[in-house]
Every structure is written in structure tokens, then in C-alpha cells.
Enzyme design. Structure first.
Site, PDB file in Angstrom:
ATOM      1  N   ARG A   1       7.971   4.085  -4.876  1.00 31.66           N
ATOM      2  CA  ARG A   1       8.072   3.117  -3.778  1.00 31.66           C
ATOM      3  C   ARG A   1       7.050   1.995  -3.955  1.00 31.66           C
ATOM      4  O   ARG A   1       7.341   0.825  -3.658  1.00 31.66           O
ATOM      5  CB  ARG A   1       7.884   3.813  -2.423  1.00 31.66           C
ATOM      6  CG  ARG A   1       8.163   2.873  -1.254  1.00 31.66           C
ATOM      7  CD  ARG A   1       8.183   3.595   0.076  1.00 31.66           C
ATOM      8  NE  ARG A   1       6.877   4.173   0.389  1.00 31.66           N
ATOM      9  CZ  ARG A   1       6.650   4.971   1.429  1.00 31.66           C
ATOM     10  NH1 ARG A   1       7.633   5.325   2.249  1.00 31.66           N
ATOM     11  NH2 ARG A   1       5.436   5.457   1.648  1.00 31.66           N
TER      12      ARG A   1
ATOM     13  N   TYR B   1       0.834  -1.201   0.000  1.00 34.16           N
ATOM     14  CA  TYR B   1       0.000   0.000   0.000  1.00 34.16           C
ATOM     15  C   TYR B   1       0.867   1.248   0.000  1.00 34.16           C
ATOM     16  O   TYR B   1       2.081   1.177   0.196  1.00 34.16           O
ATOM     17  CB  TYR B   1      -0.943   0.001   1.211  1.00 34.16           C
ATOM     18  CG  TYR B   1      -0.285   0.337   2.537  1.00 34.16           C
ATOM     19  CD1 TYR B   1       0.534  -0.580   3.188  1.00 34.16           C
ATOM     20  CD2 TYR B   1      -0.471   1.575   3.137  1.00 34.16           C
ATOM     21  CE1 TYR B   1       1.136  -0.277   4.397  1.00 34.16           C
ATOM     22  CE2 TYR B   1       0.130   1.889   4.349  1.00 34.16           C
ATOM     23  CZ  TYR B   1       0.929   0.964   4.974  1.00 34.16           C
ATOM     24  OH  TYR B   1       1.529   1.279   6.172  1.00 34.16           O
TER      25      TYR B   1
ATOM     26  N   LYS C   1       6.523  -1.931   1.754  1.00 35.61           N
ATOM     27  CA  LYS C   1       5.351  -1.335   2.416  1.00 35.61           C
ATOM     28  C   LYS C   1       4.172  -2.300   2.303  1.00 35.61           C
ATOM     29  O   LYS C   1       3.218  -2.087   1.550  1.00 35.61           O
ATOM     30  CB  LYS C   1       5.028   0.052   1.835  1.00 35.61           C
ATOM     31  CG  LYS C   1       4.176   0.890   2.782  1.00 35.61           C
ATOM     32  CD  LYS C   1       4.258   2.355   2.453  1.00 35.61           C
ATOM     33  CE  LYS C   1       3.279   3.227   3.227  1.00 35.61           C
ATOM     34  NZ  LYS C   1       3.351   3.144   4.678  1.00 35.61           N
TER      35      LYS C   1
ATOM     36  N   HIS D   1      -1.253 -21.057  -0.313  1.00 31.33           N
ATOM     37  CA  HIS D   1      -0.193 -20.089  -0.017  1.00 31.33           C
ATOM     38  C   HIS D   1       0.598 -19.668  -1.249  1.00 31.33           C
ATOM     39  O   HIS D   1       0.931 -18.512  -1.426  1.00 31.33           O
ATOM     40  CB  HIS D   1       0.769 -20.647   1.033  1.00 31.33           C
ATOM     41  CG  HIS D   1       0.150 -20.793   2.390  1.00 31.33           C
ATOM     42  ND1 HIS D   1      -0.948 -21.580   2.627  1.00 31.33           N
ATOM     43  CD2 HIS D   1       0.487 -20.250   3.581  1.00 31.33           C
ATOM     44  CE1 HIS D   1      -1.276 -21.520   3.909  1.00 31.33           C
ATOM     45  NE2 HIS D   1      -0.420 -20.712   4.513  1.00 31.33           N
TER      46      HIS D   1
ATOM     47  N   ARG E   1      -7.882 -20.226  -1.642  1.00 30.39           N
ATOM     48  CA  ARG E   1      -6.819 -20.076  -0.642  1.00 30.39           C
ATOM     49  C   ARG E   1      -5.764 -21.174  -0.766  1.00 30.39           C
ATOM     50  O   ARG E   1      -6.038 -22.352  -0.561  1.00 30.39           O
ATOM     51  CB  ARG E   1      -7.425 -20.097   0.769  1.00 30.39           C
ATOM     52  CG  ARG E   1      -6.394 -19.771   1.845  1.00 30.39           C
ATOM     53  CD  ARG E   1      -7.009 -19.729   3.236  1.00 30.39           C
ATOM     54  NE  ARG E   1      -5.989 -19.388   4.222  1.00 30.39           N
ATOM     55  CZ  ARG E   1      -5.103 -20.256   4.730  1.00 30.39           C
ATOM     56  NH1 ARG E   1      -5.136 -21.520   4.346  1.00 30.39           N
ATOM     57  NH2 ARG E   1      -4.199 -19.867   5.602  1.00 30.39           N
TER      58      ARG E   1
ATOM     59  N   GLU F   1      12.090   2.523  14.059  1.00 30.76           N
ATOM     60  CA  GLU F   1      11.186   3.574  13.585  1.00 30.76           C
ATOM     61  C   GLU F   1       9.900   3.502  14.382  1.00 30.76           C
ATOM     62  O   GLU F   1       9.745   2.645  15.253  1.00 30.76           O
ATOM     63  CB  GLU F   1      10.902   3.404  12.078  1.00 30.76           C
ATOM     64  CG  GLU F   1      10.240   2.082  11.744  1.00 30.76           C
ATOM     65  CD  GLU F   1       9.999   1.866  10.244  1.00 30.76           C
ATOM     66  OE1 GLU F   1       9.844   2.828   9.503  1.00 30.76           O
ATOM     67  OE2 GLU F   1       9.956   0.673   9.851  1.00 30.76           O
TER      68      GLU F   1
ATOM     69  N   LEU G   1      11.116   1.350   6.960  1.00 30.75           N
ATOM     70  CA  LEU G   1      10.541   1.840   5.707  1.00 30.75           C
ATOM     71  C   LEU G   1      11.273   3.122   5.314  1.00 30.75           C
ATOM     72  O   LEU G   1      11.471   4.001   6.161  1.00 30.75           O
ATOM     73  CB  LEU G   1       9.048   2.137   5.893  1.00 30.75           C
ATOM     74  CG  LEU G   1       8.363   2.554   4.609  1.00 30.75           C
ATOM     75  CD1 LEU G   1       8.157   1.348   3.697  1.00 30.75           C
ATOM     76  CD2 LEU G   1       7.031   3.229   4.894  1.00 30.75           C
TER      77      LEU G   1
END
Ligand code: PDD
Length: 290
Positions: A52, A33, A147, A102, A100, A180, A205
Site C-alpha cells: 500500500r 505514511y 494514505k 508548490h 517552498r 469510514e 482507505l
């Protein structure tokens, strides 16, 4: 005017917007995101954010759901339809919808969701009074440079902060160095007036605001050093602050039970905050002048 969300090519009333139960973001946190500040009609640092996003997608081998230029146009259309000028644009790309299992699905298409949420202008008291942070252990994985939407340790950390009446939690590695914040980068100012933040690497990040601050600090002639700093050093620092796209440069005036310096935001933090606001005000309007 109802809020509008973008879901895989469609603009939908926000409260009705939904994704499939087998979206891999929902089941595996298999997605990434970005959050871009829409500030007075300006999409702040749009290109670095999309760079990014490109990197996060590449690291996870998720294809762009649409061409980058198309995403930029769709984001503008979303902003136009929502009609407010200050808010946060949220962009999420997941590996898509598949039964579903993996391992990567062979035929799923990446899914794209975008929302815009109105927010008030930056509260003056946060700049003028600063915020409190608590410190916690960093429980995250070894690729915090991606991210990813997998934010459970960040969620738990922010909740710990909230329960301690603090604004943010600074995470510390096993050696006692600050990595962070749960949704921000962490900074201190040393006795000789040098800005210090942890070097960009897999353990943090690489914040877009962090990059902008480094650039603005150079323009302002402020010394800047990328190195690790410990919790103990932060408690003794001349100033401390945090940075992210939603709250720019926010002074930190207390860490756990320790008041930083005289308990007031430091002059460098305040100057950087103001310089960052100038930078935002000089950014181009997302929808042109109309
Ligand atoms: N968070 N570190 C972490 C863990 C973050 O989640 C963020 C941003 C930052 C600062 O990055 P930037 O300057 O690019 O916003 C650092 C966003 C705002 C969020 O999750 O809401």
C-alpha cells in the site's frame, strides 16, 4: 533505554530526531505514511502495508526513498534497537526538502522517517464492552484511498469524538452513507448475519485489517458483502465494529445516541476479533527466534 527513531539513514535518539523546516511534509502535507502493528515481536501484515505504501507513493509520484528491501531491513533494525515487542511502527515518506514552491522540486530526494512507539496490549474491555462512535460529515478530498499525511479532517473528527466521550467518529457522505472512521474502517452485521463494509474506492482507505477480516470471514464461513450502508442502517444493525492496525476488530455498541442491538458486543465481532488475534499470533517473528 532511550527510544530510537530512524531519520534518513540514521538511528537517532527519539527526542532529538528532527527533520528540516522545509520538508514538504511539514509545509504541504506532501507525503504518505503507514502504521504497522508490532505485536509480540511480529510485524503484522508487513508486505500488504508495504504494497500500500508503494501504491500511495506511486499515486503521488514520489520515488521510494530507499529500496523496499532496505526499508524492511531498516525497520527491523529500528525494532531491534527499541527493544520492546509490542508497539506501532510509523513509516513516513515525504517528497523531501526544497525551497517552498508548490510544484514538485526537480532535485529533492524523498525523505524517510520511521518511529516505533510502545503500546499496551489490546485492552480487554474494548473487546468485552465495545466503544462508542459519533457520526460527522465527511469533509475530506476525493482521494482518500491514498494514505496521505494530510489528515486535518480526520484530526477534527477524532477531536469531535473525544469531546463527545466517544472513541471514533464515523464520517458520512452527502447521501448519508458511512464512508469510514477517522482512523479505521467501518462495518456492520445485518439481521441475517452478513458482514457489510463500504467497497474499496477513492472515498475510503483500503484498510489492511479490512482485507485480513474479509479473508478470515471467508475461512469462518461468514457472509461478506461490500456495499455502502447508511447511518440509518447502522443504527438498526445487529452488530457494528471498526477495524484498523492498532485496534484490530473493535466492537461498536453505541452510535450517537443509539444503542446498537442490546448494547453488548455482537458474537460475530467478538469471534472475528479472536480469530484476528490468532492470525497475529501465528505471524512470523520480525527478528527471528533470537
Ligand atoms: N489508520 N481508514 C483510515 C482513514 C485510516 O487512517 C486507517 C488506519 C484505516 C484502517 O487501515 P489499516 O487497517 O490498514 O490500519 C482506515 C492508522 C492506523 C492511523 O492513521 O493511525
Amino acid at each position: 533505554m532511550p527510544r530510537v527513531a530512524y531519520v534518513n539513514g540514521r538511528y537517532i535518539e527519539h527526542r532529538r530526531a528532527a527533520v528540516h523546516v522545509e520538508d514538504r511534509g511539514y509545509q504541504f502535507a506532501d507525503g504518505v505514511y503507514e502504521v504497522i502493528h508490532l505485536y509480540r515481536g511480529r510485524l503484522i501484515d508487513e508486505e500488504p502495508h508495504l504494497d500500500r505504501l508503494d501504491r500511495s507513493l506511486g499515486e503521488l509520484r514520489i520515488a521510494w526513498p530507499v529500496a523496499r528491501a532496505v526499508l524492511g531491513l531498516a525497520m527491523r533494525e529500528l525494532v531491534r534497537r527499541n527493544r520492546f515487542t509490542t508497539g506501532l511502527v510509523y513509516i513516513q515518506v515525504t517528497r523531501g526538502v526544497a525551497p517552498r514552491d508548490h510544484k514538485f522540486p526537480t532535485d529533492a530526494r524523498a525523505a524517510l522517517v520511521m518511529t516505533v512507539r510502545p503500546i499496551p496490549e489490546f485492552p480487554a474491555e474494548m473487546r468485552d464492552e465495545g466503544v462508542t462512535v459519533v457520526t460527522i460529515d465527511d469533509l475530506r478530498w476525493a482521494r482518500c484511498d491514498i494514505k496521505s499525511v494530510a489528515l486535518l479532517p480526520n484530526v477534527l473528527g477524532k477531536q469531535a469524538a473525544a469531546e463527545a466521550d466517544a472513541y471514533e467518529a464515523w464520517m458520512c457522505d452527502a447521501e448519508g452513507f458511512v464512508t469510514e472512521g477517522t482512523s479505521s474502517n467501518a462495518w456492520i452485521v445485518t439481521a441475517d448475519g452478513t458482514l457489510v463494509t463500504r467497497p474499496a474506492g477513492p472515498d475510503i482507505l483500503r484498510g489492511i485489517t479490512r482485507q485480513a477480516i474479509a479473508r478470515l470471514a471467508a475461512e469462518m464461513g461468514i457472509g461478506f458483502e461490500e456495499r455502502k450502508f447508511s447511518r440509518a442502517e447502522a443504527l438498526e444493525a445487529r452488530e457494528a465494529f471498526l477495524s484498523n492496525s492498532s485496534h484490530f476488530v473493535t466492537p461498536v455498541t453505541r452510535i450517537d445516541d443509539t444503542v446498537i442491538a442490546n448494547g453488548k458486543p455482537g458474537s460475530l465481532s467478538a469471534a472475528l476479533h479472536d480469530r484476528y488475534v490468532e492470525f497475529m499470533n501465528s505471524s512470523p517473528l520480525a527478528l527471528g527466534r533470537g
